[in-house]
Design a protein around this motif. Structure first.
Motif, PDB file in Angstrom:
ATOM      1  N   TRP A  94       0.832  -1.200   0.000  1.00  0.00           N
ATOM      2  CA  TRP A  94       0.000   0.000   0.000  1.00  0.00           C
ATOM      3  C   TRP A  94       0.871   1.256   0.000  1.00  0.00           C
ATOM      4  N   PHE A  95       1.995   1.206   0.770  1.00  0.00           N
ATOM      5  CA  PHE A  95       2.879   2.364   0.849  1.00  0.00           C
ATOM      6  C   PHE A  95       3.539   2.630  -0.507  1.00  0.00           C
ATOM      7  N   ILE A  96       3.909   1.574  -1.228  1.00  0.00           N
ATOM      8  CA  ILE A  96       4.496   1.749  -2.561  1.00  0.00           C
ATOM      9  C   ILE A  96       3.482   2.390  -3.515  1.00  0.00           C
ATOM     10  N   ALA A  97       2.261   1.873  -3.458  1.00  0.00           N
ATOM     11  CA  ALA A  97       1.217   2.451  -4.322  1.00  0.00           C
ATOM     12  C   ALA A  97       0.930   3.910  -3.958  1.00  0.00           C
ATOM     13  N   TYR A  98       1.003   4.215  -2.698  1.00  0.00           N
ATOM     14  CA  TYR A  98       0.744   5.593  -2.256  1.00  0.00           C
ATOM     15  C   TYR A  98       1.872   6.522  -2.708  1.00  0.00           C
ATOM     16  N   CYS A  99       3.114   6.064  -2.575  1.00  0.00           N
ATOM     17  CA  CYS A  99       4.254   6.911  -2.943  1.00  0.00           C
ATOM     18  C   CYS A  99       4.318   7.110  -4.466  1.00  0.00           C
ATOM     19  N   ARG A 100       3.945   6.124  -5.238  1.00  0.00           N
ATOM     20  CA  ARG A 100       3.993   6.254  -6.700  1.00  0.00           C
ATOM     21  C   ARG A 100       2.794   7.033  -7.248  1.00  0.00           C
ATOM     22  N   GLY A 101       1.795   7.281  -6.403  1.00  0.00           N
ATOM     23  CA  GLY A 101       0.610   8.001  -6.861  1.00  0.00           C
ATOM     24  C   GLY A 101      -0.411   7.118  -7.541  1.00  0.00           C
ATOM     25  N   ASP A 102      -0.316   5.818  -7.349  1.00  0.00           N
ATOM     26  CA  ASP A 102      -1.278   4.922  -7.986  1.00  0.00           C
ATOM     27  C   ASP A 102      -2.690   5.140  -7.453  1.00  0.00           C
ATOM     28  N   LEU A 103      -2.789   5.510  -6.163  1.00  0.00           N
ATOM     29  CA  LEU A 103      -4.107   5.701  -5.570  1.00  0.00           C
ATOM     30  C   LEU A 103      -4.795   6.950  -6.102  1.00  0.00           C
ATOM     31  N   ASP A 104      -4.020   7.878  -6.692  1.00  0.00           N
ATOM     32  CA  ASP A 104      -4.606   9.101  -7.252  1.00  0.00           C
ATOM     33  C   ASP A 104      -4.999   8.939  -8.710  1.00  0.00           C
ATOM     34  N   HIS A 105      -4.624   7.829  -9.327  1.00  0.00           N
ATOM     35  CA  HIS A 105      -4.923   7.599 -10.741  1.00  0.00           C
ATOM     36  C   HIS A 105      -5.734   6.314 -10.916  1.00  0.00           C
ATOM     37  N   LEU A 106      -6.694   6.096 -10.012  1.00  0.00           N
ATOM     38  CA  LEU A 106      -7.478   4.868 -10.091  1.00  0.00           C
ATOM     39  C   LEU A 106      -8.351   4.818 -11.343  1.00  0.00           C
ATOM     40  N   GLU A 107      -8.852   6.004 -11.796  1.00  0.00           N
ATOM     41  CA  GLU A 107      -9.732   6.047 -12.961  1.00  0.00           C
ATOM     42  C   GLU A 107      -9.000   6.369 -14.263  1.00  0.00           C
ATOM     43  N   ASP A 108      -7.688   6.552 -14.127  1.00  0.00           N
ATOM     44  CA  ASP A 108      -6.880   6.884 -15.307  1.00  0.00           C
ATOM     45  C   ASP A 108      -6.395   5.597 -15.954  1.00  0.00           C
ATOM     46  N   HIS A 109      -6.981   5.211 -17.073  1.00  0.00           N
ATOM     47  CA  HIS A 109      -6.619   3.962 -17.732  1.00  0.00           C
ATOM     48  C   HIS A 109      -5.285   4.054 -18.444  1.00  0.00           C
ATOM     49  N   ALA A 110      -4.790   5.250 -18.671  1.00  0.00           N
ATOM     50  CA  ALA A 110      -3.479   5.396 -19.307  1.00  0.00           C
ATOM     51  C   ALA A 110      -2.347   5.253 -18.303  1.00  0.00           C
ATOM     52  N   TRP A 111      -2.644   5.305 -17.041  1.00  0.00           N
ATOM     53  CA  TRP A 111      -1.627   5.188 -15.985  1.00  0.00           C
ATOM     54  C   TRP A 111      -1.301   3.707 -15.743  1.00  0.00           C
ATOM     55  N   THR A 112       0.005   3.431 -15.632  1.00  0.00           N
ATOM     56  CA  THR A 112       0.453   2.052 -15.339  1.00  0.00           C
ATOM     57  C   THR A 112       0.840   1.958 -13.870  1.00  0.00           C
ATOM     58  N   PRO A 113       0.018   1.324 -13.026  1.00  0.00           N
ATOM     59  CA  PRO A 113       0.330   1.250 -11.594  1.00  0.00           C
ATOM     60  C   PRO A 113       1.356   0.159 -11.313  1.00  0.00           C
ATOM     61  N   CYS A 114       1.776   0.148 -10.080  1.00  0.00           N
ATOM     62  CA  CYS A 114       2.698  -0.935  -9.653  1.00  0.00           C
ATOM     63  C   CYS A 114       1.956  -2.261  -9.622  1.00  0.00           C
ATOM     64  N   VAL A 115       0.731  -2.252  -9.083  1.00  0.00           N
ATOM     65  CA  VAL A 115      -0.095  -3.462  -9.019  1.00  0.00           C
ATOM     66  C   VAL A 115      -1.457  -3.092  -9.583  1.00  0.00           C
ATOM     67  N   ASN A 116      -1.889  -3.800 -10.583  1.00  0.00           N
ATOM     68  CA  ASN A 116      -3.198  -3.547 -11.159  1.00  0.00           C
ATOM     69  C   ASN A 116      -4.311  -3.859 -10.159  1.00  0.00           C
ATOM     70  N   ASN A 117      -5.351  -3.003 -10.172  1.00  0.00           N
ATOM     71  CA  ASN A 117      -6.550  -3.189  -9.345  1.00  0.00           C
ATOM     72  C   ASN A 117      -6.244  -3.111  -7.854  1.00  0.00           C
ATOM     73  N   THR A 143       2.999  -5.218 -12.274  1.00  0.00           N
ATOM     74  CA  THR A 143       3.403  -4.819 -13.636  1.00  0.00           C
ATOM     75  C   THR A 143       4.912  -4.714 -13.724  1.00  0.00           C
ATOM     76  N   ASP A 144       5.418  -4.604 -14.954  1.00  0.00           N
ATOM     77  CA  ASP A 144       6.865  -4.518 -15.156  1.00  0.00           C
ATOM     78  C   ASP A 144       7.392  -3.092 -15.039  1.00  0.00           C
ATOM     79  N   LYS A 145       6.558  -2.118 -14.679  1.00  0.00           N
ATOM     80  CA  LYS A 145       6.989  -0.738 -14.527  1.00  0.00           C
ATOM     81  C   LYS A 145       7.301  -0.380 -13.080  1.00  0.00           C
ATOM     82  N   CYS A 146       7.397  -1.393 -12.237  1.00  0.00           N
ATOM     83  CA  CYS A 146       7.601  -1.144 -10.793  1.00  0.00           C
ATOM     84  C   CYS A 146       8.752  -2.006 -10.295  1.00  0.00           C
TER      85      CYS A 146
END
Length: 406
Positions: A94-117, A143-146
């Motif tokens: 959760w901390f990794i997702a928070y630091c990368r900003g994944d939680l702020d781009h939940l509806e952004d389909h162009a964003w590649t998160p560390c962990v999908n969903n 994903t391979d971007k993390c």
């Protein structure tokens, strides 16, 4: 120090080798007598507790055995707490997702998160459980971007495998321990002392209630009794081996039906000088140990029991249990602990041996030797015909004549 020695049934000074209660202490038997503390309970539990152990780190050096020796409720608690590491890794995800900003781009389909969903701590915790238990439902995936997530995934996979193997191994060993197998190995409630083949013997009975047998079964017996050496050293709970057939191989048992284990009281036995009257006043404990391999699992099993002095019946014999039926032998375990009184001398084995030696000596000197007959006839015949030498004395009882003079 005197109080400590009294707990082991103290020995007064000046009487080496014999343990007696201290002066003024109540007698072991009779009204108001104190109950003797057992060294080993009847069910085999050792009545010893370790106190003031300062080097507790030694338990952690052998953590596997420590976990196996724990009671079940503590083992289950440790097993549950071991999976608390999943919550810790879920927090890191959760901390990794928070630091990368994944939680702020939940509806952004162009964003590649560390962990999908992964949209919060709960989903991070579920992903941690899937990773550690290798479930892999496929909904949440890294994903391979993390790169930091890839490193964390490897660490959790390795650590999770080690924790799972360790805890499953502990549970398997704890479940497969043969301690419960000893519950079906039974000992007689009393030991008996009686004659066997004109020899005084101490006996007890063992049996196996299961149809699956104990392989390579062997029996041992030890006498637990405090004593004082000739130098004045007090030895509490001194252990002395009781021979139950080690020299002859009788200690190795084929335990298909109940067996009576016999300790012959001879000059090597600590009961050599014990009579019935002395047994009633003595204070000791006999620990018996039955060992063998469980036939079903091949693991070593040990069953223990003990007999106090007041649990040794002088002049008794075990009642028979085995009967021949049509096509098989039947064991009646209803009479396993039953004994019957038999005529037994109240004297010690030493006194019995001395009486037998005197009886044999009397029989030897009372029976005339056959060598006396021809000598007496020759001496009598010489006196009748006058041909004998009156100066030649007859030969002694059964002795050979001396060499003739030249």
């Amino acid at each position: 120090m005197a109080q400590d020695n009294a707990a082991f049934c103290g020995v007064p000074e000046g009487v080496p080798g014999e343990a007696k209660p201290p002066p003024g202490a109540p007698r072991r038997r009779g009204a108001g007598a104190r109950k003797r503390q057992r060294y080993v309970e009847k069910d085999g539990k050792c009545n010893v507790q370790h106190g003031n152990v300062r080097e507790t780190y030694r338990y952690l050096t052998d953590i596997f055995t420590t976990l196996v020796d724990l009671k079940w409720r503590f083992s289950l608690l440790v097993f549950i707490l071991a999976y608390a590491v999943t919550c810790f890794f879920g927090l890191i995800w959760w901390f990794i997702a928070y630091c990368r900003g994944d939680l702020d781009h939940l509806e952004d389909h162009a964003w590649t998160p560390c962990v999908n969903n992964l949209n919060g701590f709960v989903s991070a915790f579920l992903f941690s459980i899937e990773t550690e238990t290798t479930i892999g439902y496929g909904h949440r995936v890294i994903t391979d971007k993390c790169p930091e997530g890839i490193v964390l995934l490897l660490l959790q996979a390795i650590l999770g495998s080690m924790v799972n193997a360790f805890m499953v191994g502990c549970m398997f060993v704890k479940i497969s321990q043969p301690n419960k197998r000893a519950e079906t190995l039974v000992f007689s409630s009393h030991a008996v002392v009686s004659l066997r083949d004109d020899r005084l013997c101490l006996m007890f009975r063992v049996g196996d209630l299961r149809d699956s047998h104990i392989v390579e079964a062997s029996i041992r017996a030890k006498l637990i009794k405090s004593k004082q050496t000739q130098e004045g050293e007090f030895i509490p709970l001194d252990q002395t081996d009781l021979s139950v057939g080690f020299e002859t191989g009788d200690d190795r048992l084929f335990l298909v039906s109940p067996l009576i284990i016999s300790h012959e009281i001879d000059e090597r036995s600590p009961f050599w000088d014990v009579s019935r009257h002395q047994l009633e006043k003595d204070d000791f404990e006999i620990v018996v140990i039955l060992e063998g391999m469980v036939e079903a699992t091949g693991m070593t099993c040990q069953a223990r029991s003990s007999y106090l002095a007041d649990e040794v019946l002088w002049g008794h014999r075990f009642a028979p249990l085995l009967s021949l039926e049509e096509g098989f032998y039947e064991v009646d375990y209803g009479g396993f602990h039953h004994t019957v009184p038999v005529p037994t001398p109240a004297t010690s084995a030493r006194q019995l041996a001395a009486a037998a030696a005197r009886r044999d000596a009397h029989l030897y000197w009372s029976i005339p030797s056959r060598l006396d007959q021809p000598l007496e006839e020759a001496a009598g015949g010489g006196g009748d015909d006058g041909g004998g030498d009156p100066q030649t004395p007859p030969e002694s009882n059964g002795s050979l004549a001396g060499p003739e003079a030249p």
